[in-house]
Design a protein around this motif. Structure first.
Motif, PDB file in Angstrom:
ATOM      1  N   LEU A  35     -43.705 -15.218  -8.459  1.00 42.37           N
ATOM      2  CA  LEU A  35     -43.017 -14.089  -9.091  1.00 42.37           C
ATOM      3  C   LEU A  35     -41.839 -13.625  -8.237  1.00 42.37           C
ATOM      4  O   LEU A  35     -40.788 -13.255  -8.772  1.00 42.37           O
ATOM      5  N   GLN A  36     -42.006 -13.656  -6.937  1.00 41.98           N
ATOM      6  CA  GLN A  36     -40.946 -13.235  -6.018  1.00 41.98           C
ATOM      7  C   GLN A  36     -39.845 -14.282  -5.913  1.00 41.98           C
ATOM      8  O   GLN A  36     -38.667 -13.944  -5.842  1.00 41.98           O
ATOM      9  N   ARG A  37     -40.211 -15.529  -5.901  1.00 44.06           N
ATOM     10  CA  ARG A  37     -39.270 -16.646  -5.754  1.00 44.06           C
ATOM     11  C   ARG A  37     -39.486 -17.653  -6.888  1.00 44.06           C
ATOM     12  O   ARG A  37     -40.060 -18.717  -6.674  1.00 44.06           O
ATOM     13  N   PRO A  38     -39.029 -17.345  -8.097  1.00 46.37           N
ATOM     14  CA  PRO A  38     -39.273 -18.249  -9.230  1.00 46.37           C
ATOM     15  C   PRO A  38     -38.564 -19.601  -9.117  1.00 46.37           C
ATOM     16  O   PRO A  38     -38.905 -20.543  -9.828  1.00 46.37           O
ATOM     17  N   ASP A  39     -37.605 -19.701  -8.195  1.00 46.04           N
ATOM     18  CA  ASP A  39     -36.900 -20.973  -8.019  1.00 46.04           C
ATOM     19  C   ASP A  39     -37.695 -21.955  -7.140  1.00 46.04           C
ATOM     20  O   ASP A  39     -37.293 -23.097  -6.962  1.00 46.04           O
ATOM     21  N   THR A  40     -38.844 -21.530  -6.624  1.00 45.78           N
ATOM     22  CA  THR A  40     -39.694 -22.400  -5.807  1.00 45.78           C
ATOM     23  C   THR A  40     -40.271 -23.514  -6.685  1.00 45.78           C
ATOM     24  O   THR A  40     -40.742 -23.257  -7.782  1.00 45.78           O
ATOM     25  N   ALA A  41     -40.210 -24.721  -6.171  1.00 46.86           N
ATOM     26  CA  ALA A  41     -40.765 -25.863  -6.914  1.00 46.86           C
ATOM     27  C   ALA A  41     -42.286 -25.740  -6.942  1.00 46.86           C
ATOM     28  O   ALA A  41     -42.930 -25.758  -5.894  1.00 46.86           O
ATOM     29  N   TRP A  42     -42.852 -25.624  -8.142  1.00 44.93           N
ATOM     30  CA  TRP A  42     -44.290 -25.423  -8.293  1.00 44.93           C
ATOM     31  C   TRP A  42     -45.092 -26.555  -7.681  1.00 44.93           C
ATOM     32  O   TRP A  42     -46.135 -26.330  -7.083  1.00 44.93           O
ATOM     33  N   TRP A  43     -44.612 -27.780  -7.827  1.00 47.11           N
ATOM     34  CA  TRP A  43     -45.376 -28.926  -7.346  1.00 47.11           C
ATOM     35  C   TRP A  43     -45.382 -28.999  -5.819  1.00 47.11           C
ATOM     36  O   TRP A  43     -46.364 -29.427  -5.227  1.00 47.11           O
ATOM     37  N   GLN A  44     -44.284 -28.567  -5.187  1.00 50.73           N
ATOM     38  CA  GLN A  44     -44.260 -28.540  -3.721  1.00 50.73           C
ATOM     39  C   GLN A  44     -45.216 -27.472  -3.195  1.00 50.73           C
ATOM     40  O   GLN A  44     -45.978 -27.717  -2.256  1.00 50.73           O
ATOM     41  N   LEU A  45     -45.162 -26.304  -3.826  1.00 46.59           N
ATOM     42  CA  LEU A  45     -46.068 -25.227  -3.424  1.00 46.59           C
ATOM     43  C   LEU A  45     -47.522 -25.657  -3.617  1.00 46.59           C
ATOM     44  O   LEU A  45     -48.366 -25.463  -2.735  1.00 46.59           O
ATOM     45  N   ALA A  46     -47.824 -26.257  -4.752  1.00 44.71           N
ATOM     46  CA  ALA A  46     -49.189 -26.714  -5.031  1.00 44.71           C
ATOM     47  C   ALA A  46     -49.633 -27.763  -4.008  1.00 44.71           C
ATOM     48  O   ALA A  46     -50.791 -27.746  -3.565  1.00 44.71           O
ATOM     49  N   ALA A  47     -48.734 -28.636  -3.603  1.00 44.65           N
ATOM     50  CA  ALA A  47     -49.088 -29.669  -2.620  1.00 44.65           C
ATOM     51  C   ALA A  47     -49.400 -29.062  -1.258  1.00 44.65           C
ATOM     52  O   ALA A  47     -50.393 -29.433  -0.616  1.00 44.65           O
ATOM     53  N   PHE A  48     -48.577 -28.115  -0.811  1.00 45.42           N
ATOM     54  CA  PHE A  48     -48.817 -27.487   0.491  1.00 45.42           C
ATOM     55  C   PHE A  48     -50.103 -26.662   0.477  1.00 45.42           C
ATOM     56  O   PHE A  48     -50.876 -26.691   1.436  1.00 45.42           O
ATOM     57  N   VAL A  49     -50.320 -25.925  -0.593  1.00 47.48           N
ATOM     58  CA  VAL A  49     -51.524 -25.099  -0.689  1.00 47.48           C
ATOM     59  C   VAL A  49     -52.772 -25.982  -0.774  1.00 47.48           C
ATOM     60  O   VAL A  49     -53.787 -25.703  -0.128  1.00 47.48           O
ATOM     61  N   ALA A  50     -52.704 -27.052  -1.552  1.00 48.87           N
ATOM     62  CA  ALA A  50     -53.847 -27.963  -1.669  1.00 48.87           C
ATOM     63  C   ALA A  50     -54.181 -28.584  -0.315  1.00 48.87           C
ATOM     64  O   ALA A  50     -55.359 -28.655   0.071  1.00 48.87           O
ATOM     65  N   ALA A  51     -53.161 -29.004   0.413  1.00 52.49           N
ATOM     66  CA  ALA A  51     -53.402 -29.594   1.735  1.00 52.49           C
ATOM     67  C   ALA A  51     -54.038 -28.576   2.680  1.00 52.49           C
ATOM     68  O   ALA A  51     -55.000 -28.894   3.398  1.00 52.49           O
ATOM     69  N   GLY A 141     -58.097 -32.225  -6.997  1.00 56.40           N
ATOM     70  CA  GLY A 141     -58.570 -31.036  -7.705  1.00 56.40           C
ATOM     71  C   GLY A 141     -57.830 -29.777  -7.308  1.00 56.40           C
ATOM     72  O   GLY A 141     -57.430 -28.976  -8.150  1.00 56.40           O
ATOM     73  N   ARG A 142     -57.632 -29.590  -6.010  1.00 54.54           N
ATOM     74  CA  ARG A 142     -56.925 -28.395  -5.544  1.00 54.54           C
ATOM     75  C   ARG A 142     -55.453 -28.430  -5.975  1.00 54.54           C
ATOM     76  O   ARG A 142     -54.890 -27.407  -6.336  1.00 54.54           O
ATOM     77  N   PHE A 143     -54.821 -29.616  -5.956  1.00 54.06           N
ATOM     78  CA  PHE A 143     -53.438 -29.706  -6.420  1.00 54.06           C
ATOM     79  C   PHE A 143     -53.356 -29.297  -7.888  1.00 54.06           C
ATOM     80  O   PHE A 143     -52.487 -28.520  -8.288  1.00 54.06           O
ATOM     81  N   GLY A 144     -54.253 -29.819  -8.707  1.00 57.15           N
ATOM     82  CA  GLY A 144     -54.259 -29.458 -10.128  1.00 57.15           C
ATOM     83  C   GLY A 144     -54.459 -27.971 -10.329  1.00 57.15           C
ATOM     84  O   GLY A 144     -53.782 -27.333 -11.140  1.00 57.15           O
ATOM     85  N   ARG A 145     -55.375 -27.390  -9.579  1.00 52.62           N
ATOM     86  CA  ARG A 145     -55.654 -25.959  -9.702  1.00 52.62           C
ATOM     87  C   ARG A 145     -54.426 -25.127  -9.351  1.00 52.62           C
ATOM     88  O   ARG A 145     -54.029 -24.234 -10.085  1.00 52.62           O
ATOM     89  N   PHE A 146     -53.817 -25.424  -8.212  1.00 49.63           N
ATOM     90  CA  PHE A 146     -52.708 -24.593  -7.766  1.00 49.63           C
ATOM     91  C   PHE A 146     -51.407 -24.925  -8.472  1.00 49.63           C
ATOM     92  O   PHE A 146     -50.515 -24.077  -8.537  1.00 49.63           O
ATOM     93  N   ALA A 147     -51.288 -26.112  -9.030  1.00 52.63           N
ATOM     94  CA  ALA A 147     -50.141 -26.405  -9.888  1.00 52.63           C
ATOM     95  C   ALA A 147     -50.221 -25.523 -11.132  1.00 52.63           C
ATOM     96  O   ALA A 147     -49.220 -24.925 -11.556  1.00 52.63           O
TER      97      ALA A 147
END
Length: 161
Positions: A35-51, A141-147
């Protein structure tokens, strides 16, 4: 570029902490970040969070495996075999006999958190599930969830505004 590194580092760090401390909600963090940074690539964020989540859950996995020393309260005397040790032996056998079922439970737990992924991480270690299976199913699974969590604010914003 520096902002991106900072955002992804923060997301990774918070996700590791959230994996270890259940009171921290990584889902709320991801939604707030998107919400704060809508230009953030969702898939990159999901990958970092999943890792980060899988790295954090590895501590639970290794604790279940017995590789990490636990406080005496959580240890059991190996001298007295109990009915739980017999059940655990049977459970390990079932996990070895049904690798697809085991991977399916790990995958569903890492995606929908039912049963809770923290508990399944410990159980995976106790059951002797191979590290590769645990890490791969956890990451997928975590990538799918956070994506999914990362794209929801954008979809909701486009739908309502």
């Amino acid at each position: 570029m520096l902002l991106w590194i900072g955002l992804m580092s923060a997301a990774f760090g918070v996700s590791v902490l959230a994996a270890l401390i259940p009171l921290i909600s990584i889902e709320l963090f991801v939604i707030a970040l998107m919400l704060q940074r809508p230009d953030t690539a969702w898939w990159q964020l999901a990958a970092f969070v999943a890792a980060g989540q899988v790295i954090g859950k590895l501590l639970y996995y290794y604790a279940g495996r017995g590789s990490l020393p636990l406080p005496k309260l959580f240890r059991r005397s190996a001298d007295t075999p109990s009915r739980w040790s017999l059940r655990l032996a049977r459970f390990r056998e079932v996990c070895r006999e049904r690798p697809v079922w085991t991977a399916g439970v790990l995958l569903s737990s890492s995606f929908i958190s039912l049963p809770p992924f923290a508990a399944v991480s410990v159980i995976a270690g106790v059951a002797g599930i191979p590290l590769r299976t645990f890490v791969l199913t956890g990451l997928v699974g975590r990538f799918g969830r956070f994506a999914l969590v990362a794209v929801v604010p954008g979809i909701a914003g486009a739908w309502w505004f």
